[in-house]
Design a protein around this motif. Structure first.
Motif, mmCIF file in Angstrom:
data_model
loop_
_atom_site.group_PDB
_atom_site.id
_atom_site.type_symbol
_atom_site.label_atom_id
_atom_site.label_comp_id
_atom_site.label_asym_id
_atom_site.label_seq_id
_atom_site.Cartn_x
_atom_site.Cartn_y
_atom_site.Cartn_z
ATOM 1 N N THR A 124 110.077 10.434 31.870
ATOM 2 C CA THR A 124 108.708 9.984 32.085
ATOM 3 C C THR A 124 108.226 10.433 33.456
ATOM 4 O OG1 THR A 124 107.257 8.054 32.055
ATOM 5 C CG2 THR A 124 109.425 7.743 33.052
ATOM 6 N N LEU A 125 106.930 10.535 33.609
ATOM 7 C CA LEU A 125 106.329 10.768 34.924
ATOM 8 C C LEU A 125 105.748 9.441 35.371
ATOM 9 C CD1 LEU A 125 104.505 14.188 34.448
ATOM 10 C CD2 LEU A 125 106.564 13.732 35.770
ATOM 11 N N ALA A 126 106.482 8.738 36.211
ATOM 12 C CA ALA A 126 106.049 7.434 36.688
ATOM 13 C C ALA A 126 106.584 7.213 38.090
ATOM 14 C CB ALA A 126 106.559 6.343 35.744
ATOM 15 N N VAL A 127 105.917 6.369 38.835
ATOM 16 C CA VAL A 127 106.369 6.037 40.182
ATOM 17 C C VAL A 127 107.775 5.451 40.101
ATOM 18 C CG1 VAL A 127 105.935 4.568 42.184
ATOM 19 C CG2 VAL A 127 104.019 5.656 40.999
ATOM 20 N N GLY A 128 108.681 6.000 40.906
ATOM 21 C CA GLY A 128 110.055 5.517 40.948
ATOM 22 C C GLY A 128 110.995 6.172 39.958
ATOM 23 N N ALA A 129 110.457 6.966 39.023
ATOM 24 C CA ALA A 129 111.298 7.639 38.035
ATOM 25 C C ALA A 129 111.861 8.927 38.623
ATOM 26 C CB ALA A 129 110.493 7.961 36.772
ATOM 27 N N HIS A 130 112.990 9.364 38.083
ATOM 28 C CA HIS A 130 113.584 10.647 38.455
ATOM 29 C C HIS A 130 112.884 11.700 37.599
ATOM 30 C CE1 HIS A 130 116.770 8.519 40.514
ATOM 31 N NE2 HIS A 130 116.911 7.779 39.436
ATOM 32 N N ALA A 131 111.831 12.275 38.121
ATOM 33 C CA ALA A 131 111.009 13.166 37.312
ATOM 34 C C ALA A 131 111.051 14.580 37.849
ATOM 35 C CB ALA A 131 109.571 12.666 37.261
ATOM 36 N N ASP A 132 111.661 15.472 37.093
ATOM 37 C CA ASP A 132 111.535 16.898 37.343
ATOM 38 C C ASP A 132 110.444 17.381 36.393
ATOM 39 O OD1 ASP A 132 113.656 16.686 39.102
ATOM 40 O OD2 ASP A 132 115.132 17.270 37.613
ATOM 41 N N LEU A 133 109.776 18.425 36.777
ATOM 42 C CA LEU A 133 108.623 18.868 36.015
ATOM 43 C C LEU A 133 108.689 20.362 35.793
ATOM 44 C CD1 LEU A 133 105.848 17.892 34.889
ATOM 45 C CD2 LEU A 133 104.903 18.418 37.131
ATOM 46 N N LEU A 134 108.370 20.791 34.594
ATOM 47 C CA LEU A 134 108.285 22.200 34.252
ATOM 48 C C LEU A 134 106.823 22.517 33.978
ATOM 49 C CD1 LEU A 134 109.771 24.846 33.511
ATOM 50 C CD2 LEU A 134 109.832 24.004 31.163
ATOM 51 N N VAL A 135 106.264 23.445 34.742
ATOM 52 C CA VAL A 135 104.873 23.862 34.575
ATOM 53 C C VAL A 135 104.894 25.243 33.948
ATOM 54 C CG1 VAL A 135 102.694 24.328 35.746
ATOM 55 C CG2 VAL A 135 104.232 22.549 36.631
#
Length: 71
Positions: free
Chosen positions: A31-42
């Motif tokens: 998930t993309l949320a505050v405090g989450a471990h979020a890596d992102l692929l654009v």
């Protein structure tokens, strides 16, 4: 033309939110949320319309953001 067994939205959901649920890490990963471990692929393209943009980076350039840093 690329054909998949599942619709692209189902594939993306399985790789993110469903995987987080299976690992009992909902809210932490997938998930993309505050405090989450979020890596992102654009990616250059719309994966919900053309899932192959996630696998053909030579044709569809992408950027990876890991821990807030572009790699």
């Amino acid at each position: 033309m690329i054909c998949s067994v599942r619709p692209p939205a189902d594939i993306l959901r399985a790789a993110t939110t469903t995987a987080a649920r299976l690992l009992r890490m909902e809210g932490e990963i997938g998930t993309l949320a505050v405090g989450a471990h979020a890596d992102l692929l654009v990616v250059d393209g719309e994966p919900l319309d053309y899932i192959h943009v996630l696998t053909r980076t030579e044709q569809h350039p992408c950027h990876v953001i890991k821990a807030g840093t572009v790699i």
